[in-house]
Motif scaffolding. Structure first.
Motif, PDB file in Angstrom:
ATOM      1  N   LEU A  53       0.643  -1.107  -0.059  1.00  0.00           N
ATOM      2  CA  LEU A  53       0.214   0.011   0.035  1.00  0.00           C
ATOM      3  C   LEU A  53       1.011   1.257   0.052  1.00  0.00           C
ATOM      4  N   ASP A  54       1.997   1.354   0.763  1.00  0.00           N
ATOM      5  CA  ASP A  54       2.907   2.444   0.885  1.00  0.00           C
ATOM      6  C   ASP A  54       3.510   2.533  -0.418  1.00  0.00           C
ATOM      7  N   LYS A  55       3.996   1.579  -1.075  1.00  0.00           N
ATOM      8  CA  LYS A  55       4.405   1.638  -2.466  1.00  0.00           C
ATOM      9  C   LYS A  55       3.384   2.403  -3.405  1.00  0.00           C
ATOM     10  N   PHE A  56       2.345   1.614  -3.384  1.00  0.00           N
ATOM     11  CA  PHE A  56       1.232   2.146  -4.258  1.00  0.00           C
ATOM     12  C   PHE A  56       0.893   3.487  -4.241  1.00  0.00           C
ATOM     13  N   LYS A  57       0.917   4.140  -2.841  1.00  0.00           N
ATOM     14  CA  LYS A  57       0.767   5.475  -2.652  1.00  0.00           C
ATOM     15  C   LYS A  57       1.775   6.401  -3.062  1.00  0.00           C
ATOM     16  N   ALA A  58       3.079   5.844  -3.259  1.00  0.00           N
ATOM     17  CA  ALA A  58       4.181   6.738  -3.421  1.00  0.00           C
ATOM     18  C   ALA A  58       4.462   6.636  -5.164  1.00  0.00           C
ATOM     19  N   GLY A  59       4.095   5.575  -5.657  1.00  0.00           N
ATOM     20  CA  GLY A  59       4.220   5.285  -7.129  1.00  0.00           C
ATOM     21  C   GLY A  59       3.178   5.503  -7.960  1.00  0.00           C
ATOM     22  N   HIS A  60       3.598   5.089  -9.297  1.00  0.00           N
ATOM     23  CA  HIS A  60       2.449   5.123 -10.443  1.00  0.00           C
ATOM     24  C   HIS A  60       2.566   3.780 -11.022  1.00  0.00           C
ATOM     25  N   TYR A  61       1.381   2.970 -10.777  1.00  0.00           N
ATOM     26  CA  TYR A  61       1.398   1.536 -11.163  1.00  0.00           C
ATOM     27  C   TYR A  61       0.104   1.418 -12.182  1.00  0.00           C
ATOM     28  N   ASP A  62       0.313   0.512 -13.096  1.00  0.00           N
ATOM     29  CA  ASP A  62      -0.647   0.069 -14.033  1.00  0.00           C
ATOM     30  C   ASP A  62      -1.556  -1.075 -13.557  1.00  0.00           C
ATOM     31  N   ILE A  63      -0.811  -1.822 -12.984  1.00  0.00           N
ATOM     32  CA  ILE A  63      -1.541  -3.053 -12.277  1.00  0.00           C
ATOM     33  C   ILE A  63      -0.740  -3.606 -10.930  1.00  0.00           C
ATOM     34  N   ILE A  64      -1.716  -4.233  -9.981  1.00  0.00           N
ATOM     35  CA  ILE A  64      -1.260  -5.023  -8.862  1.00  0.00           C
ATOM     36  C   ILE A  64      -1.572  -6.334  -9.108  1.00  0.00           C
ATOM     37  N   VAL A  65      -0.323  -7.090  -8.278  1.00  0.00           N
ATOM     38  CA  VAL A  65      -0.615  -8.637  -8.446  1.00  0.00           C
ATOM     39  C   VAL A  65      -0.465  -8.819  -7.005  1.00  0.00           C
ATOM     40  N   THR A  66      -1.283  -9.557  -6.287  1.00  0.00           N
ATOM     41  CA  THR A  66      -0.994  -9.472  -4.683  1.00  0.00           C
ATOM     42  C   THR A  66      -1.489 -11.079  -4.059  1.00  0.00           C
ATOM     43  N   ILE A  89      -7.164   1.186 -11.435  1.00  0.00           N
ATOM     44  CA  ILE A  89      -5.940   0.201 -11.365  1.00  0.00           C
ATOM     45  C   ILE A  89      -6.390  -1.208 -11.079  1.00  0.00           C
ATOM     46  N   PRO A  90      -6.250  -2.056 -12.177  1.00  0.00           N
ATOM     47  CA  PRO A  90      -6.606  -3.414 -11.756  1.00  0.00           C
ATOM     48  C   PRO A  90      -5.769  -4.311 -11.065  1.00  0.00           C
ATOM     49  N   VAL A  91      -6.547  -5.063 -10.047  1.00  0.00           N
ATOM     50  CA  VAL A  91      -5.834  -5.935  -8.852  1.00  0.00           C
ATOM     51  C   VAL A  91      -6.301  -7.212  -9.115  1.00  0.00           C
ATOM     52  N   ILE A  92      -5.239  -8.169  -9.269  1.00  0.00           N
ATOM     53  CA  ILE A  92      -5.235  -9.645  -9.643  1.00  0.00           C
ATOM     54  C   ILE A  92      -4.863 -10.180  -8.194  1.00  0.00           C
ATOM     55  N   ILE A 109     -14.772  -6.246  -2.935  1.00  0.00           N
ATOM     56  CA  ILE A 109     -13.729  -5.157  -3.300  1.00  0.00           C
ATOM     57  C   ILE A 109     -13.732  -4.837  -4.479  1.00  0.00           C
ATOM     58  N   GLY A 110     -14.216  -5.885  -5.632  1.00  0.00           N
ATOM     59  CA  GLY A 110     -13.905  -5.224  -7.017  1.00  0.00           C
ATOM     60  C   GLY A 110     -12.593  -5.885  -7.592  1.00  0.00           C
ATOM     61  N   ILE A 111     -12.095  -7.034  -6.904  1.00  0.00           N
ATOM     62  CA  ILE A 111     -11.057  -7.541  -7.578  1.00  0.00           C
ATOM     63  C   ILE A 111     -11.218  -7.828  -9.150  1.00  0.00           C
ATOM     64  N   ASP A 112     -10.439  -7.576  -9.897  1.00  0.00           N
ATOM     65  CA  ASP A 112     -10.424  -7.647 -11.515  1.00  0.00           C
ATOM     66  C   ASP A 112     -10.208  -9.225 -11.740  1.00  0.00           C
ATOM     67  N   SER A 113      -9.415  -9.686 -10.987  1.00  0.00           N
ATOM     68  CA  SER A 113      -9.229 -11.195 -11.632  1.00  0.00           C
ATOM     69  C   SER A 113      -8.483 -11.944 -10.460  1.00  0.00           C
TER      70      SER A 113
END
Ligand code: FE2
Ligand code: FE2
Length: 340
Positions: A53-66, A89-92, A109-113
């Protein structure tokens, strides 16, 4: 574009992706991280949801895989907080669990995949491809809309210039009316979308004056009756000029009604009260205030105070009292900056 070319474009876009990959198990994170780095422009990793979450707030991402189950903050909680910030931003989710409550939370939550552990890299790549394809399509639509808006703005600005070039005495009038109209509309809490239309309509509200001989427009002093009758036609001419353009706002109606008055004494149709579009009632008040307050080469401006006194005196008679009150508040707050 044929299917092959389309796929190639998508693959090119895929390569440019910036990915955030969140996984607490070091081996898995390193292995999958390596796989992702070979395929995408940039891959950042995090070892738990909080770090992600911290990295997400500090950066610019096109997609998250978690991953899901992780110390500090689990993957679904991280995804929930990310989706609260942006749904774009899609989250897988990569999960070892198939318990119903995880799926239900993921849907909520609206997880994309989501894909199952252990990760099959082909499956992961396919999931990223699918989620980002939709994302890129949306981006393409948005950029098309932006382009169209900017074209519309340029067209409106050109129309505005055309009329003001013929009528240098009122140069800048429409721009100032537009700015004051926007400020009044904001003060009234008019929705943003609608304000956009008011702004553009005000920029060309006098476009119909294009039909009036330049000598009448530019001659100082009082007009005779015939000349005034001619001037009174400008809302209809303006309506005819812009009426054929399919704007997403009632621009031509605002142009047509900007000289209608609250008590029905205006022109061209003698509309009364709320029969007149709110947008036009706003432009009408801004128009009167600007015309009185601003200097013209053939007469000094009467000043903002006189203009405000005039609309106050005619509140509920010529002008919508709500609009007058909002205009008075705007001018109290901003002074002449309301059109600077
Ligand atoms: Fe006008
Ligand atoms: Fe005007």
């Amino acid at each position: 574009m044929n299917q092959e070319a389309k796929t190639e474009v998508n693959m090119e876009l895929m390569k440019s992706l910036v990915v955030l990959y969140v996984e607490d198990e070091d081996d898995v994170r390193e292995g999958i991280g390596r796989f992702l780095r070979r395929r995408f422009a940039q891959v950042d990793t995090a070892a738990n949801g909080q770090e992600g979450l911290d990295k997400f707030k500090a950066g610019h991402y096109d997609i998250i895989v978690t991953d899901v189950r992780m110390p500090a903050m689990d993957g679904l909680e991280m995804a929930r907080q990310i989706k609260e910030i942006t749904e774009d931003i899609p989250v897988i989710v990569v999960t070892a669990f198939n318990e119903t409550d995880y799926f239900l939370r993921a849907i909520d939550i609206g997880i994309d995949s989501y894909i199952k552990k252990p990760v099959n890299t082909d499956e992961l790549f396919a999931a990223i491809y699918k989620s980002t394809r939709v994302h890129f399509q949306q981006k393409a639509i948005e950029s098309g809309q932006k382009q169209m808006m900017s074209l519309l703005e340029q067209m409106i600005a050109t129309l505005a210039r055309a009329i003001e070039m013929r009528d240098p005495y009122t140069d800048g009038h429409q721009k100032r009316v537009s700015m004051l109209s926007v400020a009044i509309a904001e003060e009234l809490g008019v929705p943003k979308e609608q304000i956009q239309g008011i702004r553009l309509a005000a920029l060309i509200h006098d476009i119909g004056k294009i039909h009036i001989p330049a000598e009448i427009l530019t001659r100082p002093g009082k007009l005779d009756k015939t000349e005034f009758e001619l001037i009174k036609k400008h809302p209809i001419t303006g309506f005819e000029v812009v009426g054929n353009i399919d704007f997403p706002w009632p621009i031509s109606q605002i142009v047509l009604e900007h000289h209608e008055k609250w008590d029905g004494s205006g022109y061209p149709n003698g509309l009364k009260g709320e029969e007149i579009l709110l947008d036009a009632r706003i432009v009408c008040v801004a128009d009167v205030v600007e015309a009185m307050a601003s200097h013209r080469p053939y007469r000094a401006g009467l000043g903002m105070e006189a203009a405000i006194a005039e609309i106050k005196a005619n509140s509920g008679i010529l002008f919508d009292p709500k609009v007058v009150d909002a205009c008075v508040r705007v001018v109290e707050k901003k002074g002449s900056e309301c059109w600077e």
